[in-house]
Motif scaffolding. Structure first.
Motif, PDB file in Angstrom:
ATOM      1  N   MET A 228      65.554  78.900  20.572  1.00  0.00           N
ATOM      2  CA  MET A 228      66.059  77.688  19.942  1.00  0.00           C
ATOM      3  C   MET A 228      65.712  76.442  20.749  1.00  0.00           C
ATOM      4  SD  MET A 228      67.022  78.750  17.174  1.00  0.00           S
ATOM      5  CE  MET A 228      67.239  77.050  16.671  1.00  0.00           C
ATOM      6  N   LEU A 229      65.742  76.532  22.070  1.00  0.00           N
ATOM      7  CA  LEU A 229      65.336  75.394  22.884  1.00  0.00           C
ATOM      8  C   LEU A 229      63.899  75.002  22.581  1.00  0.00           C
ATOM      9  CD1 LEU A 229      66.910  76.095  26.399  1.00  0.00           C
ATOM     10  CD2 LEU A 229      67.326  74.117  24.945  1.00  0.00           C
ATOM     11  N   ASN A 230      63.027  76.006  22.467  1.00  0.00           N
ATOM     12  CA  ASN A 230      61.624  75.743  22.179  1.00  0.00           C
ATOM     13  C   ASN A 230      61.466  75.100  20.808  1.00  0.00           C
ATOM     14  OD1 ASN A 230      58.901  75.820  22.896  1.00  0.00           O
ATOM     15  ND2 ASN A 230      58.566  77.716  21.775  1.00  0.00           N
ATOM     16  N   GLU A 231      62.151  75.662  19.798  1.00  0.00           N
ATOM     17  CA  GLU A 231      62.024  75.142  18.434  1.00  0.00           C
ATOM     18  C   GLU A 231      62.580  73.718  18.338  1.00  0.00           C
ATOM     19  OE1 GLU A 231      60.575  76.360  15.816  1.00  0.00           O
ATOM     20  OE2 GLU A 231      59.974  78.257  16.717  1.00  0.00           O
ATOM     21  N   ILE A 232      63.735  73.479  18.944  1.00  0.00           N
ATOM     22  CA  ILE A 232      64.357  72.156  18.847  1.00  0.00           C
ATOM     23  C   ILE A 232      63.524  71.117  19.588  1.00  0.00           C
ATOM     24  CG2 ILE A 232      66.394  70.805  19.472  1.00  0.00           C
ATOM     25  CD1 ILE A 232      68.036  73.377  19.071  1.00  0.00           C
ATOM     26  N   THR A 233      62.985  71.500  20.750  1.00  0.00           N
ATOM     27  CA  THR A 233      62.133  70.574  21.493  1.00  0.00           C
ATOM     28  C   THR A 233      60.920  70.179  20.662  1.00  0.00           C
ATOM     29  OG1 THR A 233      62.848  71.572  23.583  1.00  0.00           O
ATOM     30  CG2 THR A 233      60.865  70.225  23.637  1.00  0.00           C
ATOM     31  N   TRP A 234      60.302  71.167  20.026  1.00  0.00           N
ATOM     32  CA  TRP A 234      59.154  70.872  19.160  1.00  0.00           C
ATOM     33  C   TRP A 234      59.588  70.005  17.984  1.00  0.00           C
ATOM     34  CZ3 TRP A 234      53.937  71.510  18.567  1.00  0.00           C
ATOM     35  CH2 TRP A 234      53.277  72.135  19.610  1.00  0.00           C
ATOM     36  N   HIS A 235      60.750  70.273  17.440  1.00  0.00           N
ATOM     37  CA  HIS A 235      61.229  69.527  16.267  1.00  0.00           C
ATOM     38  C   HIS A 235      61.333  68.039  16.582  1.00  0.00           C
ATOM     39  CE1 HIS A 235      63.635  68.686  12.655  1.00  0.00           C
ATOM     40  NE2 HIS A 235      64.425  67.973  13.444  1.00  0.00           N
ATOM     41  N   PHE A 236      61.897  67.713  17.754  1.00  0.00           N
ATOM     42  CA  PHE A 236      62.111  66.312  18.088  1.00  0.00           C
ATOM     43  C   PHE A 236      60.864  65.646  18.673  1.00  0.00           C
ATOM     44  CE2 PHE A 236      66.659  67.518  18.065  1.00  0.00           C
ATOM     45  CZ  PHE A 236      67.112  66.537  17.199  1.00  0.00           C
ATOM     46  N   SER A 237      59.939  66.437  19.214  1.00  0.00           N
ATOM     47  CA  SER A 237      58.759  65.833  19.832  1.00  0.00           C
ATOM     48  C   SER A 237      57.588  65.719  18.873  1.00  0.00           C
ATOM     49  CB  SER A 237      58.331  66.649  21.064  1.00  0.00           C
ATOM     50  OG  SER A 237      58.009  67.978  20.685  1.00  0.00           O
ATOM     51  N   ALA A 238      57.618  66.427  17.730  1.00  0.00           N
ATOM     52  CA  ALA A 238      56.526  66.344  16.759  1.00  0.00           C
ATOM     53  C   ALA A 238      56.506  64.960  16.121  1.00  0.00           C
ATOM     54  CB  ALA A 238      56.686  67.417  15.685  1.00  0.00           C
ATOM     55  N   GLN A 239      55.293  64.468  15.821  1.00  0.00           N
ATOM     56  CA  GLN A 239      55.168  63.150  15.205  1.00  0.00           C
ATOM     57  C   GLN A 239      55.821  63.126  13.828  1.00  0.00           C
ATOM     58  OE1 GLN A 239      51.027  62.170  15.238  1.00  0.00           O
ATOM     59  NE2 GLN A 239      51.015  61.625  17.406  1.00  0.00           N
ATOM     60  N   ASP A 240      55.655  64.194  13.077  1.00  0.00           N
ATOM     61  CA  ASP A 240      56.261  64.276  11.747  1.00  0.00           C
ATOM     62  C   ASP A 240      56.766  65.693  11.545  1.00  0.00           C
ATOM     63  OD1 ASP A 240      57.099  64.038   9.191  1.00  0.00           O
ATOM     64  OD2 ASP A 240      55.149  63.646   8.300  1.00  0.00           O
ATOM     65  N   PRO A 241      57.966  65.993  12.091  1.00  0.00           N
ATOM     66  CA  PRO A 241      58.446  67.381  12.070  1.00  0.00           C
ATOM     67  C   PRO A 241      58.658  67.922  10.670  1.00  0.00           C
ATOM     68  CG  PRO A 241      60.194  65.879  12.758  1.00  0.00           C
ATOM     69  CD  PRO A 241      58.932  65.076  12.711  1.00  0.00           C
TER      70      PRO A 241
END
Length: 741
Positions: A469-482
């Motif tokens: 979940m840490l990995n997924e959430i980090t990607w979610h907030f760091s993606a330009q257009d999640p």
């Protein structure tokens, strides 16, 4: 190494200071700490650790960790014989204290109605629980029965019986395995291949696992005839089972039907978490009230932390052999890249990897950088759905001709990857099946909905795993257009009966089949180049029977020396017993604090798993990063740099220690733009060796220091029970429930 290891196991210090840092203590505020406590507190009876004493640990160790109870296994290649190694051991090292816990194991039937258990666990959602059931099995020294059961269970739970329900057992028994008298014989052959593949891919681990079974069985067996080495002849056992008639397997299956089933149901409870959290706060309050002198209590803990730090004398440092970073060994192999005159589907490039292997492999990698946004949310669905490309007979053919297969999106990349491993006799048939699976997958609504349900279940399970979940959430907030990469909405719409995804999957399949920039990878045994080239021609012909498309090669750039300098720096800081360990783990704030580089989004991350106090762990990390800059020579020495490089050498050697890993290493080297794995190794080793103190200072200022640079944008994600207070020193947090994401 063996005397050092045995001394560590048989004669550990088990000091009171170590108990404070490693097992359990509470700080001046009453908050509970300890490495073991942090790891175990969420498990059943984890709270019992709080009542444990160091003397109880010492007494338990003295009772069971005795020379009489030890079986030493040496697995691998050694210059000395086993006997000479044993003769060199100091006599006092292996002197027994007179304890012997070896005795035949007794497994009486449970009395009364204790055959089921319902266990409640805290959860924010009451939607998903788990259910496990099982039967009493044979004794551990019955190698034939245990191996036969593993084959039967593999048959019942893999491939086209993946969704088997327990009610089906009787039907299978009555129909004699659907009238297929050779079904289990074929399953035994596939089990043999799978075991052999595991032995080739991870020889040391596979041998260790196999021999540990022997040790366990001999330790507890009631038979004086059982010897270590029984399970080592597992291939002979499997060959015997291949010849067994169908009645043998029916009798084995009958055990499941006639024997009582034991099961455990884990039931989510939305109120239990609140209750446990209140209990925790009450305990903290009682702990705090029990402290008469907080300053003295704090000094005692600080002394324990300091006493537990690893200190290596300079004389010992000078005697330690540091391996040369430019001499990383790898398996003998030949690796070349061939450009095809006529593309095979979306690829005009083939990697050829020649090494000693009994299982040739074939894979296709296709970049999805240009995939339309309307299809991006479906890429994971096609990789799962494509495994069910046709009827049961097709699945049986795949099972019979391959020993391993999968299709997925390579993590943190935009590469669709499909892979299979077969035998020399079946590789051409298997590659033909791969082409048919890619080009003729039938994405029906029913099959797609089944896959959607499986993906929903996977997501529900991932929500229980903090690292996922840490990995997924980090990607979610760091993606330009999640939003473009979120699959949740797609799967939820499928679950509600919306079948428009079938059209999207067919469109995505067409994109992959007509794609560009991909490449094939072939792994074959040494000395079989002609057969290898014939297989490539056969694959080209199979694809040409459908269609072929042009090729436009795309390769990623490789990072420069800063990548390796940063790797060395964070290796120095987070080694076992090192600065990060002392700052966080030894204080009981978290279990595995670490820095790591994620090169795809270009991020340096700090992660603490199973943190007892996330706020304090982050603050301790920041204090350490600041301290490194202020007292560089205290933390970064030539010895520490050399040891970090040595650790990197060991990790690099592990990455090429089996045919499977060597194949993947070759694959990565081409992805990074190198013509061969050896070229990549030379380049990488040269960079590791070239890293100097000045490079570490530079990457500290450029990257690591950003964790404490005022105003620098940082993304901090804390997964925590609802209601947990976050330190105001970390700034203002946006609080969200997991389901909102």
């Amino acid at each position: 190494m063996l005397p050092v290891f045995l001394d560590h196991v048989l004669h550990p210090l088990l000091s009171d200071d170590q108990f404070v840092t490693e097992v359990y203590h509470f700080d001046a505020d009453g908050k509970e700490r300890g490495v073991v406590f942090s790891e175990m507190v969420m498990r059943e009876n984890g709270r019992d650790i709080a009542t444990l004493t160091n003397q109880e640990v010492i007494d338990y160790h003295r009772k069971f960790y005795d020379a009489n109870n030890i079986t030493v296994l040496l697995v691998g290649s050694f210059s000395d014989s086993f006997e000479s190694v044993l003769q060199q051991l100091p006599a006092d090292l292996v002197t027994s204290g007179g304890c012997d816990s070896r005795k035949p194991v007794e497994c009486p039937e449970p009395v009364g109605d204790r055959w089921s258990e319902y266990i409640r666990f805290p959860s924010a959602s009451a939607d998903t629980g788990s259910f496990k059931f099982g039967w009493r099995g044979p004794m551990p020294d019955d190698a034939v029965a245990i191996t036969a059961l593993e084959i039967l269970l593999r048959y019942l739970t893999e491939g086209y019986f993946e969704s088997l329900l327990i009610q089906e057992l009787q039907r299978l028994y009555d129909s004699k395995f659907d009238g297929n008298a050779g079904a289990l014989s074929q399953a035994a052959k596939e089990y043999r291949q799978s075991f052999a593949m595991g032995l080739e891919d991870s020889p040391l681990q596979k041998l260790e696992t196999t021999l540990i079974r022997d040790v366990t069985a001999s330790h507890w067996s009631s038979s004086s005839e059982f010897r270590v080495g029984t399970y080592a002849r597992v291939f002979d056992v499997i060959d015997e089972l291949i010849q067994k008639p169908v009645d043998f397997w029916l009798d084995l299956l009958k055990r499941f039907i006639d024997t009582r089933v034991y099961y455990v149901a884990a039931v989510p409870d939305t109120e239990l978490g609140k209750k446990l959290e209140q209990e925790r706060r009450d305990i903290e309050q009682r702990n705090a009230q029990s402290i008469s002198d907080k300053d003295r209590h704090t000094r005692r803990i600080e002394r324990a932390v300091e006493a537990s730090k690893l200190s290596i004398p300079d004389e010992l440092k000078r005697s330690i052999h540091i391996p040369d970073a430019q001499k990383i060994s790898s398996l003998p192999h030949v690796h070349e890249v061939v450009e095809l005159a006529t593309p095979i589907g979306p690829a005009a490039v083939v990697q050829l990897i020649e090494l000693e292997t009994a299982f040739p492999a074939l894979s296709l990698s296709i970049p999805l950088q240009n995939l339309p946004d309307s299809l991006f949310a479906y890429d994971g669905d096609i990789s799962d759905t494509a495994r069910r490309v046709s009827c049961t007979e097709f699945d049986r053919q795949l099972a019979a001709t391959t020993v391993s297969k999968w299709a997925y999106i390579v993590p943190n990349t935009d590469i669709f990857y499909v892979y299979l491993k077969s035998t020399h006799e079946n590789v051409d048939v298997a590659s033909n099946l791969l082409v048919r699976a890619l080009l003729f997958a039938d994405f029906t609504a029913e099959r797609t909905l089944t896959v959607a349900q499986k993906l929903l279940s996977n997501i529900a399970n991932q929500k229980l795993l903090s690292d996922c979940m840490l990995n997924e959430i980090t990607w979610h907030f760091s993606a330009q257009d999640p939003t473009n990469r979120s699959r949740w909405g797609v799967i939820k719409s499928l679950d509600s009966g919306d079948t428009r995804i079938v059209d999207q999957l067919n469109e995505l399949q067409s994109y992959i089949a007509n794609g560009m920039g991909g490449f094939w990878t072939f792994t074959f045994s040494s000395g079989q180049r002609e057969k290898k080239m014939r297989s490539i021609d056969k694959l080209a012909q199979d694809w040409q029977d459908c269609f072929g498309r042009p090729f436009d090669e795309q390769l990623a750039d490789l990072p420069g020396i800063d990548y390796y300098a940063l790797e060395v720096l964070i290796s120095v800081l987070q080694r076992s017993g090192g600065p990060l360990y002392n700052a966080i783990r030894s204080k009981g704030l978290g279990y595995t604090p670490s820095f790591w580089q994620d090169m795809v989004p270009g991020m340096l991350l700090f992660v603490v798993d199973r943190a007892s106090d996330a706020s304090k762990a982050i603050l301790e990390m920041r204090a350490l990063v600041s301290g490194v800059g202020e007292h560089w020579d205290k933390y970064i020495t030539e010895f520490e740099i050399a040891m970090a490089k040595s650790e990197m050498v060991c990790r690099a050697t592990d990455s090429e220690c089996s045919p499977h890993l060597q194949t993947f290493y070759c694959y990565v080297s081409n992805i990074l733009g190198f013509a061969s794995a050896s070229q990549y190794t030379v380049w990488k080793n040269a960079h590791i060796s070239a890293v100097k103190d000045a490079d570490l200072r530079r990457v500290y200022d450029l990257y690591l220091k950003r964790f404490v640079t005022p105003g620098h944008p940082l993304l901090t994600v804390v997964l925590t029970p609802s209601g947990t207070e976050i330190s105001a020193e970390l700034g203002k947090f946006e609080v969200k429930m997991l389901d909102e994401l």
